[in-house]
Motif scaffolding. Structure first.
Motif, PDB file in Angstrom:
ATOM      1  N   GLY A 297      41.393-119.721  56.127  1.00  0.00           N
ATOM      2  CA  GLY A 297      41.098-118.406  56.552  1.00  0.00           C
ATOM      3  C   GLY A 297      42.063-117.890  57.638  1.00  0.00           C
TER       4      GLY A 297
ATOM      5  N   TRP B 237      38.475-112.650  46.960  1.00  0.00           N
ATOM      6  CA  TRP B 237      38.165-111.352  46.953  1.00  0.00           C
ATOM      7  C   TRP B 237      38.789-110.558  47.900  1.00  0.00           C
ATOM      8  CZ3 TRP B 237      32.969-110.311  49.850  1.00  0.00           C
ATOM      9  CH2 TRP B 237      33.007-110.891  51.139  1.00  0.00           C
TER      10      TRP B 237
ATOM     11  N   TYR C  26      49.052-111.369  54.890  1.00  0.00           N
ATOM     12  CA  TYR C  26      47.970-110.618  55.762  1.00  0.00           C
ATOM     13  C   TYR C  26      47.811-111.471  57.022  1.00  0.00           C
ATOM     14  CZ  TYR C  26      45.665-114.038  53.053  1.00  0.00           C
ATOM     15  OH  TYR C  26      44.864-115.158  52.571  1.00  0.00           O
TER      16      TYR C  26
ATOM     17  N   MET D 129      34.400-119.342  44.999  1.00  0.00           N
ATOM     18  CA  MET D 129      34.867-119.488  46.245  1.00  0.00           C
ATOM     19  C   MET D 129      33.770-118.733  47.293  1.00  0.00           C
ATOM     20  SD  MET D 129      38.417-118.315  47.767  1.00  0.00           S
ATOM     21  CE  MET D 129      39.725-118.674  46.701  1.00  0.00           C
TER      22      MET D 129
HETATM   23  O1  4AD Z   1      42.965-121.212  51.201  1.00  0.00           O
HETATM   24  P1  4AD Z   1      42.559-120.008  50.090  1.00  0.00           P
HETATM   25  O2  4AD Z   1      44.138-119.874  48.810  1.00  0.00           O
HETATM   26  O3  4AD Z   1      42.399-119.008  50.717  1.00  0.00           O
HETATM   27  C1  4AD Z   1      42.408-117.638  50.369  1.00  0.00           C
HETATM   28  O4  4AD Z   1      42.342-117.229  49.234  1.00  0.00           O
HETATM   29  C2  4AD Z   1      41.931-116.560  51.303  1.00  0.00           C
HETATM   30  N1  4AD Z   1      42.144-115.111  50.680  1.00  0.00           N
HETATM   31  C3  4AD Z   1      40.386-116.712  51.400  1.00  0.00           C
HETATM   32  C4  4AD Z   1      39.930-115.759  52.461  1.00  0.00           C
HETATM   33  O5  4AD Z   1      40.218-115.588  53.838  1.00  0.00           O
HETATM   34  N2  4AD Z   1      38.863-114.888  52.144  1.00  0.00           N
HETATM   35  O6  4AD Z   1      41.682-120.771  49.234  1.00  0.00           O
HETATM   36  C5  4AD Z   1      40.285-120.868  49.696  1.00  0.00           C
HETATM   37  C6  4AD Z   1      39.787-122.124  49.376  1.00  0.00           C
HETATM   38  C7  4AD Z   1      40.759-123.398  49.658  1.00  0.00           C
HETATM   39  O7  4AD Z   1      40.725-124.028  50.924  1.00  0.00           O
HETATM   40  C8  4AD Z   1      40.478-124.438  48.716  1.00  0.00           C
HETATM   41  O8  4AD Z   1      39.118-125.214  49.319  1.00  0.00           O
HETATM   42  C9  4AD Z   1      39.485-123.684  47.586  1.00  0.00           C
HETATM   43  O9  4AD Z   1      39.506-122.410  48.173  1.00  0.00           O
HETATM   44  N3  4AD Z   1      40.574-123.794  46.541  1.00  0.00           N
HETATM   45  C10 4AD Z   1      40.600-124.378  45.479  1.00  0.00           C
HETATM   46  N4  4AD Z   1      39.598-124.999  44.973  1.00  0.00           N
HETATM   47  C11 4AD Z   1      39.865-125.648  43.646  1.00  0.00           C
HETATM   48  N5  4AD Z   1      40.802-125.541  42.839  1.00  0.00           N
HETATM   49  C12 4AD Z   1      42.004-124.560  43.410  1.00  0.00           C
HETATM   50  N6  4AD Z   1      42.983-124.428  42.361  1.00  0.00           N
HETATM   51  C13 4AD Z   1      41.833-124.013  44.518  1.00  0.00           C
HETATM   52  N7  4AD Z   1      42.551-123.116  45.352  1.00  0.00           N
HETATM   53  C14 4AD Z   1      41.803-122.853  46.502  1.00  0.00           C
END
Ligand code: 4AD
Length: 433
Positions: free
Chosen positions: A360, A183, A329, A220
């Motif tokens: 994060g 998001w 970012y 998420m």
């Molecule tokens: O670390 P991610 O990619 O972070 C973001 O998307 C940031 N934009 C979030 C933010 O700062 N608002 O994804 C966040 C979390 C990961 O740590 C993991 O737990 C989960 O989302 N995740 C998944 N869970 C299951 N299947 C997948 N393919 C996933 N990809 C990410």
């Protein structure tokens, strides 16, 4: 008579009760029919005696597994019954006689996947889905209690939030579009209105890996906060995980028992502070304690995260990753450590090999740096103009994180695969049912 749940009937423990549900098991002779009846709350043994049901016996004899019935009868303790009580039925209303139920313990994962819509009725899936419901409630109250507003972003986008490699393409009235990976880019603009916001919503990742940790459609839980600092974000993520565990231990001890998950394994995460270490310190630990060498600048792979998490019985937070491996970012600290260029991003890694549960960062405020990072990623800056406005009109320090709901459920329930953390998983190899 008013129907009560099986759990309420067991609590009552004696006298006349009316319950309804589905037949979980059945066996019979020409004198007795034993049913184990289940509803959403519990299971209970029911005995039907042919002497009481002479004219209905033919129908009763034909009751199959998963048939739906209403029962009125006397409940009393019975040590031999699966939940310690039995109902001696006086009346039965057969609502539907089920066809041969195509679920049994010999089915392999593939067939269970095909019959997922029926497998949801299993005690395992019912227990996980109840825990999932608790987890979602815990997330919502965690942030609501801290004065955050629930806010939602679009799911169809024309740009990438987390890089191009896991984008799902959508034909949007003839124009290229993508399903949202996060998001975040549409959350940052809203902190200038609401300051503290959160969501629990689906995110999509075209993960081409068949692991026990990746879904193509996941939920998420994300937060974004104005005036945040890097430490506060980590504090909040740690409190969120603790709040979730607290609520599950309080409300779902029965479900954890059905899943054969030892709640004590989760208790240390409630009692202890989660260790925090920089990426550089993590590499040092891996080398000293696990004899694994990762050259500085390389992202931690799953195997390395797992080895690191083996050293602890709570989640750990790894901070300050090399800039090259993290998103455009993320903020560069004002003072760089001598060993390389890092960003103020963090990952929380669960114990017991459940992998990354939170990701994060503090957000970069310098618009030129953001633009350069995007250009390096080969992105079209024009699409990000709206996002750049967040750094043009009253820019403030801010940050946020995202928690993978199914990853956390997977860990809490001790699941073998993340697919069981959601009713109808979507993966590279599964689109139906
Ligand atoms: O670390 P991610 O990619 O972070 C973001 O998307 C940031 N934009 C979030 C933010 O700062 N608002 O994804 C966040 C979390 C990961 O740590 C993991 O737990 C989960 O989302 N995740 C998944 N869970 C299951 N299947 C997948 N393919 C996933 N990809 C990410």
């Amino acid at each position: 008579m008013k129907f009560i749940s099986i759990k309420e009937a067991i609590k009552k423990g004696k006298g006349n009760v009316a319950v309804r549900g589905w037949v979980y098991r059945e066996r019979g002779s020409n004198k007795f029919k034993f049913l184990v009846l289940r509803d959403s709350t519990e299971i209970i043994q029911v005995v039907l005696k042919s002497e009481k049901f002479e004219k209905d016996w033919e129908g009763i004899d034909k009751i199959t597994v998963e048939s739906s019935v209403e029962i009125v009868g006397d409940i009393k303790p019975d040590k031999r019954a699966p939940t310690g009580y039995e109902i001696d039925a006086d009346k039965i209303n057969i609502i539907h006689v089920a066809e041969d139920f195509p679920i049994n313990k010999d089915l392999n994962e593939e067939l269970l996947g095909d019959r997922r819509h029926l497998w949801l009725r299993s005690r395992k899936m019912t227990s996980i889905l109840k825990i999932r419901s608790t987890v979602l409630e815990a997330i919502r109250s965690h942030w609501r209690d801290k004065g955050f507003y629930e806010y939602h972003s679009p799911e169809i986008l024309n740009l990438a939030g987390e890089g191009g490699s896991t984008l799902f393409n959508v034909d949007y009235f003839g124009k290229p579009a993508y399903l949202s990976q996060t998001w975040q880019l549409h959350a940052e603009p809203a902190i200038f209105a609401l300051e503290k916001i959160f969501t629990i919503q689906p995110a999509f990742r075209a993960e081409k890996s068949k692991t026990s940790r990746h879904l193509a459609e996941l939920w998420m839980a994300e937060m974004e906060e104005a005036w945040s600092n890097f430490e506060n974000l980590q504090d909040d993520a740690e409190e969120l995980i603790k709040d979730i565990i607290k609520k599950v231990l309080l409300e779902n001890s029965e479900e954890l028992k059905i899943l054969e998950r030892d709640g004590k394994k989760l208790e240390s995460s409630l009692k202890k502070k989660f260790p925090r270490m920089t990426y550089t310190e993590a590499l040092k630990l891996l080398k000293e304690k696990k004899k694994i060498t990762v050259s500085w600048g390389k992202d931690l792979r799953t195997v390395e995260e797992d080895k690191l998490s083996e050293l602890f019985d709570t989640p750990i937070i790894v901070t300050e990753y090399p800039k090259e491996v993290k998103a455009f970012y993320m903020k560069e600290p004002v003072t760089h450590p001598k060993d390389g260029k890092v960003v103020l991003g963090f990952d929380m890694i669960a114990p017991e090999g459940y992998g990354e549960i939170v990701g994060g960062s503090q957000r970069e405020e310098d618009l030129e740096k953001i633009k350069n990072n995007l250009l390096k990623d080969g992105e079209d800056l024009g699409k990000y103009e709206f996002y750049f406005d967040t750094r043009r009109y009253g820019s403030v320090p801010h940050g946020g994180y995202g928690m993978g709901v199914e990853r956390v459920i997977s860990w809490i329930c001790g699941l073998e695969t993340i697919k069981d953390a959601i009713a109808f998983p979507r993966t590279m190899t599964r689109l139906s049912p």
